[in-house]
Design a protein around this motif. Structure first.
Motif, PDB file in Angstrom:
ATOM      1  N   ASP A 224       0.806  -1.226   0.000  1.00 19.63           N
ATOM      2  CA  ASP A 224       0.000   0.000   0.000  1.00 19.63           C
ATOM      3  C   ASP A 224       0.835   1.270   0.000  1.00 19.63           C
ATOM      4  N   GLY A 225       2.146   1.145   0.153  1.00 25.29           N
ATOM      5  CA  GLY A 225       2.981   2.324   0.119  1.00 25.29           C
ATOM      6  C   GLY A 225       3.979   2.378   1.264  1.00 25.29           C
ATOM      7  N   GLN A 226       4.544   3.549   1.461  1.00 21.49           N
ATOM      8  CA  GLN A 226       5.620   3.772   2.425  1.00 21.49           C
ATOM      9  C   GLN A 226       5.139   4.658   3.564  1.00 21.49           C
ATOM     10  N   THR A 227       5.524   4.332   4.784  1.00 20.36           N
ATOM     11  CA  THR A 227       5.275   5.201   5.928  1.00 20.36           C
ATOM     12  C   THR A 227       6.578   5.436   6.658  1.00 20.36           C
ATOM     13  N   VAL A 228       6.718   6.626   7.213  1.00 20.56           N
ATOM     14  CA  VAL A 228       7.898   6.988   7.998  1.00 20.56           C
ATOM     15  C   VAL A 228       7.402   7.586   9.306  1.00 20.56           C
ATOM     16  N   ALA A 229       7.864   7.061  10.434  1.00 22.50           N
ATOM     17  CA  ALA A 229       7.435   7.535  11.743  1.00 22.50           C
ATOM     18  C   ALA A 229       8.637   7.613  12.660  1.00 22.50           C
TER      19      ALA A 229
END
Length: 375
Positions: A366-371
């Protein structure tokens, strides 16, 4: 001992002393692979002139060329997408589009890739071929596949690798798509920046394999990320820190700005976030998480500096101006770029402004996340 052998040994010693080179196999590669063979077409050096950055060619017949090849510095090898050092005389003012990355960063990334004997590696961004040669020396050419989007750059790299005695599998094509025909790979390394890590790379890396890439953005703050692919097809990892910077992959470059919007129009308010806060590398990285398609520039009007953010495709913009101790921002278009950035930066600061090595990256279908994690 030939001059270039002495230069190779001296380069390896400098990289070890600076903390970039740790392991014996990679030191042996640096000592063996002749960087100058990958710069036979010459390189550009920055001209010492005022105003816009200018570049002048340095060719193999020029004094200092060989020594320059073994400095721990990046060397520009192409300007404006097509111009090579032998194509011009004098100076050129266009933007660099290809380079030989400084050896210290090349070696640091290869160490961070954590390769093991027998690993099959896909390299995205052949460039001059120097890092490809190091991989071939370390693992064997049969285990190395390298991709380059620019046909002329790829042709030069193939010739240079041949002169150095290596024949890996070289492909001309869009590295963002990877090369599924030879998958799965044990390691994947990208020597270009990406605004979003393609899931195709995850699909082509075996479970337990490692992806090393530089996450960047159109505000041009970037960091090296190392992700491990899980059995569930998800890749997770952390940013490694150190302000690593590469040219962004050409398919992900920002669009031309075109005509600027009417920045005298729009909604105006005061803001608690000073625009010059974006001069800070970490703050700018956080800001581009909130506004990933914004580009930044400044204008001088009526004796004041206006700081602009423009999302060309969305048609959104923000313009911030300082008046004494107060900052005012005007915004227009379907989104409020500054609102998004201010909210995200404020939340990051409230969590203790953690360094980028506290950021985790996750890539799924579903894509990229950055936290980030609080400090």
């Amino acid at each position: 001992m030939t001059d270039d052998k002495g230069l190779r040994l001296a380069l390896a010693e400098r990289l070890a002393d600076s903390g970039h080179l740790h392991s014996a196999p990679w030191r042996a590669a640096v000592e063996a692979v002749p960087r100058h063979e990958f710069l036979r077409g010459g390189y550009f050096e920055r001209a010492d002139s005022p105003g816009t950055t200018a570049w002048r060619p340095v060719l193999p017949e020029d004094p200092g060329w060989l020594g320059g090849c073994y400095q721990d510095t990046s060397l520009v090898t192409q300007i404006a997408g097509t111009i090579a050092p032998r194509d011009i005389r004098g100076e050129i003012l266009r933007e660099p589009t290809s380079s030989s990355t400084l050896p210290g960063l090349v070696v640091r990334m290869l160490e961070d890739l954590q390769v093991e004997d027998g690993n099959r590696v896909l390299e995205i961004g052949t460039g001059t071929g120097y890092s490809t040669g190091l991989l071939c020396h370390r693992l064997g050419e049969d285990l190395v596949t390298s991709m380059e989007v620019d046909p002329e750059v790829s042709t030069r790299a193939r010739a240079a690798l041949g002169h150095a005695g290596y024949a890996p599998f070289l492909i001309t094509g869009d590295g963002l798509a990877g090369h599924p025909d030879s998958a799965p790979y044990d390691r994947l390394i990208a020597t270009c920046g990406v605004t979003e890590l393609p899931y195709t790379w995850v699909e082509q890396t075996r479970p337990g394999g490692i992806i090393l890439a530089t996450l960047s953005g159109w505000l041009y703050s970037s960091e090296l990320a190392r992700l491990t692919v899980g059995e569930d097809g998800t890749a997770r990892g952390r940013l490694l820190g150190g302000q690593v910077s590469f040219m962004i992959a050409r398919p992900q470059l920002p669009p031309p700005l075109g005509l600027l919007p009417d920045i005298d129009d729009g909604e105006e308010r005061t803001t608690g976030l000073a625009a010059d806060a974006l001069d800070d590398w970490n703050t700018r990285f956080v800001a581009q998480l909130a506004a990933p398609h914004a580009q930044r520039l400044t204008l001088n009007r009526d004796g004041r500096t206006e700081h602009l953010l423009i999302d060309v495709d969305a048609g959104a913009w923000a313009a911030a101006v300082q008046d004494g101790e107060t900052w005012t921002v005007r915004q227009g278009g379907p989104a409020r770029l500054w609102d998004d950035i201010e909210e995200t930066v404020t939340r990051w600061r409230a969590d203790g402004a953690p360094g980028l090595d506290h950021f985790e990256v996750t890539v799924t279908p579903d894509g990229q996340t950055v936290a980030w994690s609080k400090v």
